[in-house]
Design an enzyme around this catalytic site. Structure first.
Site, PDB file in Angstrom:
ATOM      1  N   GLU A 163      44.189  42.457  37.945  1.00 27.98           N
ATOM      2  CA  GLU A 163      43.345  43.969  37.638  1.00 27.98           C
ATOM      3  C   GLU A 163      43.436  44.853  36.308  1.00 27.98           C
ATOM      4  O   GLU A 163      43.301  45.964  36.662  1.00 27.98           O
ATOM      5  CB  GLU A 163      43.655  43.978  39.065  1.00 27.98           C
ATOM      6  CG  GLU A 163      43.451  44.192  40.334  1.00 27.98           C
ATOM      7  CD  GLU A 163      44.233  44.239  41.399  1.00 27.98           C
ATOM      8  OE1 GLU A 163      43.382  44.353  42.219  1.00 27.98           O
ATOM      9  OE2 GLU A 163      44.581  45.415  41.647  1.00 27.98           O
ATOM     10  N   GLU A 198      40.701  38.103  46.712  1.00 31.51           N
ATOM     11  CA  GLU A 198      42.307  38.967  47.320  1.00 31.51           C
ATOM     12  C   GLU A 198      41.516  39.435  48.611  1.00 31.51           C
ATOM     13  O   GLU A 198      41.215  40.363  47.897  1.00 31.51           O
ATOM     14  CB  GLU A 198      42.538  40.288  46.515  1.00 31.51           C
ATOM     15  CG  GLU A 198      44.087  39.742  45.672  1.00 31.51           C
ATOM     16  CD  GLU A 198      44.634  41.708  45.304  1.00 31.51           C
ATOM     17  OE1 GLU A 198      44.816  42.064  45.696  1.00 31.51           O
ATOM     18  OE2 GLU A 198      45.037  41.178  44.512  1.00 31.51           O
TER      19      GLU A 198
END
Length: 689
Positions: A184, A290
């Protein structure tokens, strides 16, 4: 082109053959034209689940992995926390509970593929996102960037870790099919592509040219611009468990710092989220790295809960598109390591938001590893698209309600030269004993204090976790209440204030920063500073701890400090205070104090949960194992999970409690056979506590 009815240009993958030579016997590749993965040349789609081996006792690894396999998952995704394995520069620990290779052996034995996420940053609601606190010994270091000091530390770590992983890659006979680079990164302020290029070169040099390397980011265009790179396959993360953010098509400014990730509401079209992936990765398989089946909890906020129906509906929509999905499946208690409690991290969202000890996450496998309704709903969805293993799901582990454990208060030994009562051979069952923290500084800080004119941070004195006691003296008489204050945001994270050993109250980051005190010149002022977890997600993870600014008395800075870095974990791990002599005493005063005692678990040792009726805030150890922070006054978490593997069957289990504010008048612990999560004070009431 896009399939009819699929907005946003999302392609449904087909099984068209690769226009290339026959691949090697073992390979895992991207077929960009067909929009799918190829495993040994055949079209392949994975349905995976995340399991944090560092949060699960080693004795339970097989149980959790078997339940994931029986749910129909074909792969497991795991993070490797750098700070878990390199606690000090050049000091590595891969033994016992930290034996990640033993965990990988188990995944292979159970026929699960592996998606590896070795960082160096992992987020994971883990202390500092997995980065070691010792990086901050250089206070001007720029983390997650091409800062030379940071890159040197990263390279040193990766040259230890990745050679252990290379033989386990799929093409070399192992079961690791892909490896994530960073995590991320598009949500981080630095946006340093030179850093990503450096990581890409290091991963390729250490793992070889054939391994599939990928990135994961949220779905905003800015995140994908900063977090992706040619040569790294770009994936996204989103799900019903994440807070809502603006959608890609909304336009408008990107918040600073960005709110976490993309939420797919019950009535939104999930292809819209995958359209974001196509901004950075026009061709290749759709991947949600995710999928949030739940969400994390912060102290002082309601327990997160996401319905099974919503999770199942989103999963089915993704699988119908042919997407590859990794779910947050098993989020559990800390593993049995000497330093489990320090690992919960914190987010920075308009302020500091520490994560609770429990990582239950409302996940399909509970904190205790029990299958939930959500797990069976996921299994049902998967069965519509691929075979699931035959046979029953392994059952929930047995739980035991050991009942109430009353506390008996006992003081520490008197000063040298005074007699100490002989230690009882065995403390009465269910009893606990007591000692002020200030009475045992010689045990908790055997090297003595560090002296400084002004306060120093944890990092400046090389204290990674836990507590530091800051001590000075009042410079003058204070007959009328005077303000003892700290600059805003300089108490990181909570300070427990005592004057002449009398507890005065608490100073808190983003909260109360002043107390009114009276006293005489020369009176001893003690402030116990607690690290509640370094930021793992937000604008900046350089989260220094301790007193970042000086305390002032009516705007006059205090000087002449002594700093006691406390080694509580080491002392408790070596049997203190159970092995120390004691004598009886009266009632306990408010302020930081230790309580110890014992209880027995007859027969076999089973999982259990501890409730803290009337306690305020502190930490719990059983048999030297740190079970984490309790904070029932702030909530939502009311119990701590105790794995049965921590307990001794048929002999006493030693309890150690560090209460930081005030124990109840008749203190006791209550052992239950179920957890209590959702009990939270209002924000204003919590702040007052």
């Amino acid at each position: 082109g896009a399939r009819d009815g699929a907005p946003g240009g999302v392609r449904v993958p087909t099984a068209a053959p690769l226009p290339q030579a026959v691949p090697p016997a073992r390979s895992f590749q991207v077929d960009y034209e067909a929009g799918c993965f190829r495993k040994d040349g055949a079209a392949f789609r994975y349905v995976s689940g995340s399991l944090h081996y560092a949060r699960v006792p080693r004795a339970a690894w097989r149980d959790r992995l078997l339940k994931m396999s029986m749910a129909g998952l074909s792969a497991v995704q795991l993070y490797i926390p750098w700070n878990y394995h390199e606690p000090l520069p050049g000091v590595y620990d891969f033994a016992g509970e930290r034996d990640v290779e033993a965990f990988l052996d188990l995944t292979a034995e159970l026929g699960l593929l592996v998606i590896l996420r070795p960082g160096p940053y992992i987020c994971a609601e883990w202390e500092m996102g997995g980065l070691p606190a010792w990086l901050l010994w250089k206070p001007d270091i720029v983390l997650r960037s091409s800062d030379p000091d940071y890159l040197a530390a990263v390279d040193s770590w990766l040259h230890v870790l990745l050679p252990k992983m290379k033989p386990r890659l799929y093409q070399y006979g192992g079961n690791i099919i892909s490896v994530q680079v960073e995590n991320e990164y598009g949500s981080y302020y630095a946006c340093d592509h030179n850093y990503l290029w450096h990581l890409l070169g290091t991963f390729r040099a250490l793992l070889g040219p054939d391994v599939l390397l990928f990135t994961t980011d949220g779905t905003r265009a800015e995140e994908l611009r900063c977090g992706t790179l040619p040569g790294l396959y770009a994936t996204v993360d989103f799900g019903p468990g994440a807070p809502r953010t603006r959608r890609i098509a909304d336009g408008g400014p990107v918040p600073d710092p960005p709110q976490r990730l993309f939420m797919v509401s019950a009535d939104s079209n999930i292809t819209e989220a995958f359209s974001a992936q196509r901004l950075a990765q026009p061709k290749g398989p759709l991947v949600n790295s995710e999928y949030y089946t739940g969400w994390l909890d912060y102290w002082g906020e309601a327990h997160a809960s996401i319905s099974s129906a919503l999770v199942a509906r989103g999963l089915e929509a993704m699988l119908r598109l042919g997407a590859n999905v990794n779910m947050q499946l098993c989020r559990t208690a800390p593993s049995r390591t000497p330093l489990c409690s320090p690992w919960p991290g914190a987010d920075f969202k308009e302020g500091y938001k520490p994560v609770t000890t429990s990582y239950d996450y409302d996940a399909p496998l509970s904190e205790a590893g029990d299958p939930t309704e959500k797990l069976f709903a996921i299994r049902t969805v998967i069965s519509k698209f691929q075979p699931v293993p035959a046979g029953p799901m392994p059952p929930a582990s047995p739980k035991q309600a050991y009942g109430r454990v009353a506390l008996r208060k006992v003081r520490a030994c008197p000063r040298a030269g005074q007699p100490c009562l002989p230690r009882p051979r065995c403390p009465p069952p269910g009893s606990l004993q007591y000692a002020d923290l200030l009475d045992v500084l010689d045990v908790l800080c055997p090297s003595g204090p560090i002296r400084s004119q002004f306060p120093l941070t944890f990092e400046a004195i090389k204290q990674a976790h836990g507590f530091v006691l800051y001590r000075t003296r009042l410079p003058r008489d204070v007959p009328a209440p005077a303000a003892l204050s700290a600059p805003p945001h300089s108490v990181c994270d909570r300070g427990y204030v005592m004057l002449q050993r009398e507890y005065q109250g608490t100073l808190e980051r983003d909260g109360q920063t002043a107390l009114h005190v009276t006293g005489r010149e020369g009176d001893t002022l003690d402030v116990l500073l607690e690290n509640m977890g370094r930021i793992n997600f937000g604008a900046n993870v350089s989260d220094f701890k301790g007193l970042l600014g000086n305390l002032s008395l009516e705007r006059s800075p205090l000087r002449g400090w002594q700093l006691f870095p406390l080694a509580i974990e080491a002392a408790v791990g070596q049997g203190w205070p159970h092995a120390a002599p004691r004598r009886a005493s009266g009632t306990a005063a408010a302020g930081p104090a230790f309580y110890t005692g014992a209880f027995e678990s007859p027969g076999s040792a089973s999982d259990t949960f501890v409730e803290f009726p009337g306690w305020r805030k502190g930490q719990l150890w059983i048999n030297g194992f740190n079970l984490g922070r309790y904070w029932p006054q702030r909530g939502p978490q009311q119990t701590l999970f105790v794995p049965g593997s921590v307990l001794h069957a048929g002999r006493p289990n030693n309890i150690t409690v560090l209460e930081l504010e005030a124990a109840p008048p008749a203190p006791s612990l209550l052992f239950l056979d179920h957890p209590l999560f959702n009990s939270t004070l209002s924000r204003s009431a919590a702040a007052a506590k």
